[in-house]
Design an enzyme around this catalytic site. Structure first.
Site, PDB file in Angstrom:
ATOM      1  N   LYS A 171       7.372  -0.391  12.019  1.00 15.10           N
ATOM      2  CA  LYS A 171       8.147   0.757  11.570  1.00 15.10           C
ATOM      3  C   LYS A 171       7.861   2.004  12.403  1.00 15.10           C
ATOM      4  CE  LYS A 171       6.904   1.220   7.430  1.00 15.10           C
ATOM      5  NZ  LYS A 171       6.311   2.464   6.949  1.00 15.10           N
ATOM      6  N   ARG A 212       7.637   6.096  -1.388  1.00 16.13           N
ATOM      7  CA  ARG A 212       6.868   4.860  -1.560  1.00 16.13           C
ATOM      8  C   ARG A 212       6.868   4.410  -3.006  1.00 16.13           C
ATOM      9  NH1 ARG A 212       3.429   5.381   3.107  1.00 16.13           N
ATOM     10  NH2 ARG A 212       2.181   3.569   3.538  1.00 16.13           N
ATOM     11  N   ARG A 252      -4.050  -4.230  15.216  1.00 16.32           N
ATOM     12  CA  ARG A 252      -3.533  -2.905  15.605  1.00 16.32           C
ATOM     13  C   ARG A 252      -4.671  -1.946  15.952  1.00 16.32           C
ATOM     14  NH1 ARG A 252       0.473   0.192  11.583  1.00 16.32           N
ATOM     15  NH2 ARG A 252      -1.293   0.198  10.154  1.00 16.32           N
ATOM     16  N   ARG A 272      -7.760   1.813  12.812  1.00 19.77           N
ATOM     17  CA  ARG A 272      -7.643   2.775  11.724  1.00 19.77           C
ATOM     18  C   ARG A 272      -8.602   2.399  10.607  1.00 19.77           C
ATOM     19  NH1 ARG A 272      -1.326   3.680  10.254  1.00 19.77           N
ATOM     20  NH2 ARG A 272      -2.130   3.227   8.187  1.00 19.77           N
ATOM     21  N   ARG A 328      -2.957  -2.597   0.367  1.00 19.82           N
ATOM     22  CA  ARG A 328      -1.715  -1.868   0.675  1.00 19.82           C
ATOM     23  C   ARG A 328      -0.493  -2.764   0.509  1.00 19.82           C
ATOM     24  NH1 ARG A 328      -4.027   0.154   5.533  1.00 19.82           N
ATOM     25  NH2 ARG A 328      -2.210  -0.251   6.810  1.00 19.82           N
TER      26      ARG A 328
HETATM   27  P1  AMP Z   1       1.103   4.958   6.546  1.00 20.66           P
HETATM   28  O1  AMP Z   1       0.716   5.579   7.853  1.00 20.66           O
HETATM   29  O2  AMP Z   1       2.535   5.217   6.183  1.00 20.66           O
HETATM   30  O3  AMP Z   1       0.719   3.501   6.468  1.00 20.66           O
HETATM   31  O4  AMP Z   1       0.244   5.708   5.416  1.00 20.66           O
HETATM   32  C1  AMP Z   1      -1.164   5.622   5.391  1.00 20.66           C
HETATM   33  C2  AMP Z   1      -1.685   5.915   3.997  1.00 20.66           C
HETATM   34  O5  AMP Z   1      -1.307   7.260   3.617  1.00 20.66           O
HETATM   35  C3  AMP Z   1      -1.101   5.052   2.888  1.00 20.66           C
HETATM   36  O6  AMP Z   1      -1.776   3.808   2.773  1.00 20.66           O
HETATM   37  C4  AMP Z   1      -1.310   5.948   1.671  1.00 20.66           C
HETATM   38  O7  AMP Z   1      -2.671   5.954   1.281  1.00 20.66           O
HETATM   39  C5  AMP Z   1      -1.006   7.325   2.235  1.00 20.66           C
HETATM   40  N1  AMP Z   1       0.447   7.661   2.095  1.00 20.66           N
HETATM   41  C6  AMP Z   1       1.351   7.848   3.108  1.00 20.66           C
HETATM   42  N2  AMP Z   1       2.572   8.133   2.616  1.00 20.66           N
HETATM   43  C7  AMP Z   1       2.450   8.114   1.262  1.00 20.66           C
HETATM   44  C8  AMP Z   1       3.364   8.303   0.181  1.00 20.66           C
HETATM   45  N3  AMP Z   1       4.668   8.547   0.392  1.00 20.66           N
HETATM   46  N4  AMP Z   1       2.878   8.224  -1.081  1.00 20.66           N
HETATM   47  C9  AMP Z   1       1.569   7.969  -1.320  1.00 20.66           C
HETATM   48  N5  AMP Z   1       0.652   7.765  -0.355  1.00 20.66           N
HETATM   49  C10 AMP Z   1       1.078   7.837   0.934  1.00 20.66           C
END
Ligand code: AMP
Length: 217
Positions: free
Chosen positions: A16, A92, A129, A161, A172
């Protein structure tokens, strides 16, 4: 013609982030990644970053109220208001999607894309990754790389990460099935959803994505 208002849904590790960066260049719109916004708050040790960092490392979700506040503020900026945006990682939860529908009432989203990659494939992808700490460029580890290695783009440190450990990844993905997958039904019911097959060469996936956006905006 530049400009579009898009949401890209999909399991973490579905490619994504990379596709969103390409789409944002193609349609000349900002790429708004809530994960990137939170990671920058963590690096800057802001009050939000201190709370969010622990939740993220455990593979949990930051609460809806906080996330909606951050996104509302970002979407009100002139670039997003005039050209549009690509929302990556938000909404989300159904609660976030409902709040977003209110925020975007005057300038509605053109299309919500579910970038579909099966769970088994993303677990493999995420565990290999690696990400540049400074510029966010993604890499794939072959398994025997130095840690950290040096980013080709900016010279920063490339590492795994903190939330890409197998436990956090599985948590997740479980959360995705329980909290985020219902969004597919939510947007499907509103006639806003397009499902795009995310498996295959990234250039082919990109073409599928741009075709869908062109047909909807
Ligand atoms: P991502 O980079 O989109 O995988 O986001 C990394 C982490 O940030 C996620 O696993 C959540 O802990 C937090 N996070 C990002 N976007 C959201 C969202 N819209 N709602 C809640 N937590 C978020």
């Amino acid at each position: 013609m530049p400009g579009a208002r898009l949401i890209i849904l999909g399991r973490q590790g579905a490619g994504k982030g990379t596709q969103c960066v390409r789409l944002s260049r193609h349609f000349v719109v900002p790429h708004i990644s809530t994960g990137d916004m939170l990671r920058s708050a963590v690096r800057e040790r802001t009050p939000l970053g201190i709370v969010a960092g622990e939740i993220m490392d455990a593979g949990g979700l930051v609460d809806d109220e906080t996330m909606v506040g951050i996104v509302k503020e970002r979407l009100a900026k002139p670039d997003a208001m005039s050209r549009g945006y690509i929302l990556d990682g938000f909404p989300r939860t159904v609660g976030q999607a409902e709040a977003l529908a209110g925020i975007t009432e005057d300038l509605p989203i053109h299309v919500v894309i579910d970038l579909d990659v099966p769970r088994e494939i993303v677990v493999d992808r995420i565990s290999s990754r690696r990400v540049c700490q400074d510029c966010g460029t993604n890499y794939t580890s072959s398994g025997d790389d130095p840690s950290p290695w040096i980013c080709d783009v900016c010279g920063g440190d490339v590492t795994q990460r903190g939330d890409d450990t197998p436990e956090a990844v599985n948590r997740r993905l479980d959360l995705y099935e329980s909290q985020t997958a219902p969004l597919i039904e939510f947007y499907g019911g509103r006639g806003q959803l397009a499902v795009v097959n995310g498996v295959g060469h990234p250039d082919h996936v990109f073409k599928r994505l741009t075709d869908v956006v062109e047909s909807r905006r």
